[in-house]
Design a protein around this motif. Structure first.
Motif, PDB file in Angstrom:
ATOM      1  N   LYS A   1       0.849  -1.201   0.000  1.00 33.07           N
ATOM      2  CA  LYS A   1       0.000   0.000   0.000  1.00 33.07           C
ATOM      3  C   LYS A   1       0.879   1.244   0.000  1.00 33.07           C
ATOM      4  N   GLN A   2       0.319   2.335  -0.511  1.00 30.56           N
ATOM      5  CA  GLN A   2       1.046   3.602  -0.567  1.00 30.56           C
ATOM      6  C   GLN A   2       0.834   4.350   0.738  1.00 30.56           C
ATOM      7  N   VAL A   3       1.969   4.832   1.312  1.00 28.31           N
ATOM      8  CA  VAL A   3       1.900   5.553   2.588  1.00 28.31           C
ATOM      9  C   VAL A   3       2.390   6.989   2.470  1.00 28.31           C
ATOM     10  N   GLY A   4       2.834   7.421   1.301  1.00 27.55           N
ATOM     11  CA  GLY A   4       3.298   8.798   1.160  1.00 27.55           C
ATOM     12  C   GLY A   4       3.968   9.005  -0.181  1.00 27.55           C
ATOM     13  N   ASN A   5       4.580  10.194  -0.324  1.00 29.97           N
ATOM     14  CA  ASN A   5       5.278  10.565  -1.552  1.00 29.97           C
ATOM     15  C   ASN A   5       6.578  11.252  -1.209  1.00 29.97           C
ATOM     16  N   TYR A   6       7.572  11.041  -2.041  1.00 33.49           N
ATOM     17  CA  TYR A   6       8.807  11.803  -1.992  1.00 33.49           C
ATOM     18  C   TYR A   6       8.909  12.544  -3.316  1.00 33.49           C
ATOM     19  N   TYR A   7       8.505  13.800  -3.284  1.00 31.92           N
ATOM     20  CA  TYR A   7       8.282  14.574  -4.503  1.00 31.92           C
ATOM     21  C   TYR A   7       7.242  13.842  -5.352  1.00 31.92           C
ATOM     22  N   SER A   8       7.610  13.385  -6.520  1.00 32.32           N
ATOM     23  CA  SER A   8       6.627  12.687  -7.359  1.00 32.32           C
ATOM     24  C   SER A   8       6.731  11.159  -7.248  1.00 32.32           C
ATOM     25  N   THR A   9       7.659  10.659  -6.412  1.00 33.88           N
ATOM     26  CA  THR A   9       7.848   9.203  -6.252  1.00 33.88           C
ATOM     27  C   THR A   9       7.013   8.709  -5.070  1.00 33.88           C
ATOM     28  N   LYS A  10       6.304   7.623  -5.293  1.00 26.77           N
ATOM     29  CA  LYS A  10       5.456   7.069  -4.240  1.00 26.77           C
ATOM     30  C   LYS A  10       6.295   6.268  -3.253  1.00 26.77           C
ATOM     31  N   ILE A  11       5.890   6.330  -1.987  1.00 26.58           N
ATOM     32  CA  ILE A  11       6.515   5.542  -0.935  1.00 26.58           C
ATOM     33  C   ILE A  11       5.585   4.363  -0.638  1.00 26.58           C
ATOM     34  N   TRP A  12       6.099   3.167  -0.809  1.00 27.15           N
ATOM     35  CA  TRP A  12       5.301   1.953  -0.649  1.00 27.15           C
ATOM     36  C   TRP A  12       5.650   1.276   0.666  1.00 27.15           C
ATOM     37  N   SER A  13       4.625   0.677   1.267  1.00 26.67           N
ATOM     38  CA  SER A  13       4.784  -0.080   2.504  1.00 26.67           C
ATOM     39  C   SER A  13       4.392  -1.534   2.233  1.00 26.67           C
TER      40      SER A  13
ATOM     41  N   ALA B   1       7.633 -16.709   8.207  1.00 26.95           N
ATOM     42  CA  ALA B   1       7.219 -18.115   8.169  1.00 26.95           C
ATOM     43  C   ALA B   1       7.590 -18.866   9.438  1.00 26.95           C
ATOM     44  N   CYS B   2       8.546 -18.349  10.214  1.00 30.20           N
ATOM     45  CA  CYS B   2       9.013 -19.085  11.392  1.00 30.20           C
ATOM     46  C   CYS B   2       8.067 -18.939  12.576  1.00 30.20           C
ATOM     47  N   CYS B   3       7.530 -17.729  12.797  1.00 32.37           N
ATOM     48  CA  CYS B   3       6.686 -17.513  13.983  1.00 32.37           C
ATOM     49  C   CYS B   3       5.456 -16.671  13.691  1.00 32.37           C
ATOM     50  N   LYS B   4       5.149 -16.410  12.426  1.00 34.76           N
ATOM     51  CA  LYS B   4       3.985 -15.618  12.028  1.00 34.76           C
ATOM     52  C   LYS B   4       4.019 -14.213  12.622  1.00 34.76           C
ATOM     53  N   HIS B   5       5.217 -13.687  12.813  1.00 38.89           N
ATOM     54  CA  HIS B   5       5.370 -12.331  13.336  1.00 38.89           C
ATOM     55  C   HIS B   5       5.234 -11.331  12.189  1.00 38.89           C
ATOM     56  N   GLU B   6       4.562 -10.227  12.456  1.00 41.15           N
ATOM     57  CA  GLU B   6       4.301  -9.229  11.408  1.00 41.15           C
ATOM     58  C   GLU B   6       5.508  -8.321  11.231  1.00 41.15           C
ATOM     59  N   ILE B   7       5.914  -8.156   9.967  1.00 43.57           N
ATOM     60  CA  ILE B   7       7.061  -7.321   9.619  1.00 43.57           C
ATOM     61  C   ILE B   7       6.594  -6.264   8.624  1.00 43.57           C
ATOM     62  N   VAL B   8       6.996  -5.018   8.851  1.00 39.55           N
ATOM     63  CA  VAL B   8       6.609  -3.900   7.986  1.00 39.55           C
ATOM     64  C   VAL B   8       7.880  -3.264   7.440  1.00 39.55           C
ATOM     65  N   ILE B   9       7.963  -3.136   6.110  1.00 38.49           N
ATOM     66  CA  ILE B   9       9.110  -2.530   5.430  1.00 38.49           C
ATOM     67  C   ILE B   9       8.594  -1.471   4.474  1.00 38.49           C
ATOM     68  N   GLN B  10       9.299  -0.339   4.381  1.00 40.04           N
ATOM     69  CA  GLN B  10       8.932   0.751   3.474  1.00 40.04           C
ATOM     70  C   GLN B  10      10.103   1.088   2.564  1.00 40.04           C
ATOM     71  N   THR B  11       9.767   1.637   1.421  1.00 44.68           N
ATOM     72  CA  THR B  11      10.789   2.107   0.492  1.00 44.68           C
ATOM     73  C   THR B  11      11.261   3.498   0.907  1.00 44.68           C
ATOM     74  N   ASP B  12      12.524   3.797   0.577  1.00 47.49           N
ATOM     75  CA  ASP B  12      13.123   5.107   0.872  1.00 47.49           C
ATOM     76  C   ASP B  12      13.682   5.662  -0.426  1.00 47.49           C
ATOM     77  N   PRO B  13      12.850   6.356  -1.211  1.00 41.94           N
ATOM     78  CA  PRO B  13      13.333   6.860  -2.511  1.00 41.94           C
ATOM     79  C   PRO B  13      14.476   7.855  -2.390  1.00 41.94           C
ATOM     80  N   LYS B  14      14.568   8.557  -1.273  1.00 42.04           N
ATOM     81  CA  LYS B  14      15.623   9.561  -1.119  1.00 42.04           C
ATOM     82  C   LYS B  14      17.001   8.923  -1.124  1.00 42.04           C
ATOM     83  N   ASN B  15      17.153   7.817  -0.397  1.00 46.15           N
ATOM     84  CA  ASN B  15      18.441   7.137  -0.292  1.00 46.15           C
ATOM     85  C   ASN B  15      18.513   5.867  -1.129  1.00 46.15           C
ATOM     86  N   CYS B  16      17.450   5.630  -1.951  1.00 46.72           N
ATOM     87  CA  CYS B  16      17.403   4.419  -2.797  1.00 46.72           C
ATOM     88  C   CYS B  16      17.604   3.173  -1.935  1.00 46.72           C
ATOM     89  N   GLU B  17      16.802   3.046  -0.884  1.00 50.22           N
ATOM     90  CA  GLU B  17      16.980   1.995   0.106  1.00 50.22           C
ATOM     91  C   GLU B  17      15.628   1.571   0.646  1.00 50.22           C
TER      92      GLU B  17
END
Length: 264
Positions: free
Chosen positions: A25-37, A43-59
């Motif tokens: 899902k989209q959580v924001g914008n960095y100028y005209s680039t979308k930030i995705w979450s 799979a080991c313990c069904k723990h929820e992990i959240v990762i987002q894109t960082d267009p500023k640092n390409c990371e």
């Protein structure tokens, strides 16, 4: 997974390249680039992990549920080059600093040039004659295929479905140090004799052979029957069996023939 992480639920490592079914899902914008979450469950313990894109640092940035694994390595051991830091990149905009940096690069180039030239000459000498290299490689592959075919044929002769590796001196010495119990040779001979005396047909058409204990019991019973028959013959109390009835019937026929001949 774009990098190695530690799971926050069970503290186990999730390797780079592992695929997950994630909610995007989209959580924001960095100028005209979308930030995705990306929200996923380990799979080991069904723990929820959240990762987002960082267009500023390409990371990618870990928001929750995990921790990024930091991996340190030596540049010389990895045979890589160190990338300039952000401060170094900012200093390169200064003409004087860029000139000094350029002089250092030229000095390093002159120091490494003899090694690079020698490596280039070695590479050219190795790959100059393509025909000879191709011929040697094909001969090596042919000998390898021949050796594999011989090993597979030897394995099939021994009744094995896998290819055995060539024997080594260490394996021969280890096999020579193995000592089997004294009953092993006798049991092996008995089993081989039983196999040789058994029928070559399937077990469905021929009844299975009795075991050693059962065979001994049958032999004992046969001996008792023969001893009883012999004693009855000696004492005169003969009880005709199947074979004696046949012989008696034959003798009766002969005696009947003699009596009729005398009467006539």
């Amino acid at each position: 997974m774009p990098f190695n992480i530690w799971c926050g639920g069970c503290n186990s490592m999730i390797a780079k390249g592992v695929r997950f079914n994630a909610e995007k899902k989209q959580v924001g914008n960095y100028y005209s680039t979308k930030i995705w979450s990306f929200t996923m469950k380990s799979a080991c313990c069904k723990h929820e992990i959240v990762i987002q894109t960082d267009p500023k640092n390409c990371e990618y940035v870990i928001i929750s549920g995990a921790q990024r694994k930091t991996e340190d390595f030596d540049i010389e051991d990895a045979e890589t080059f160190a990338l300039p830091a952000d401060e170094e990149r900012g200093k390169l905009s200064d003409p004087f600093y860029r000139l000094e940096h350029q002089e250092e690069d030229i000095k390093k180039k002159k120091e490494a040039e003899p090694v690079l030239v020698r490596l280039q000459h070695l590479s050219d000498a190795r790959h100059a004659d393509d025909y000879s290299l191709n011929k040697a490689l094909r001969a090596q592959l042919r000998s390898q295929k021949k050796r594999v075919a011989e090993e597979e044929a030897a394995s099939r002769k021994m009744g094995l479905g896998i290819r055995l590796l060539p024997a080594s001196e260490e394996e021969s010495a280890a096999a020579g140090r193995v000592k089997f119990p004294p009953k092993f040779d006798r049991n092996m001979k008995d089993k081989r004799a039983l196999i040789k005396s058994s029928s070559i047909f399937s077990s469905s058409s021929v009844s299975p052979l009795p075991s050693n204990k059962r065979r001994m019991e049958l032999e004992t019973k046969r001996r008792k029957i023969r001893a009883a028959a012999a004693s009855s013959l000696l004492t005169g109390g003969f009880k005709p069996s199947s074979w004696s009835e046949n012989s008696g019937s034959k003798g009766g026929r002969h005696r009947g023939t003699l009596v009729s001949a005398r009467k006539s």
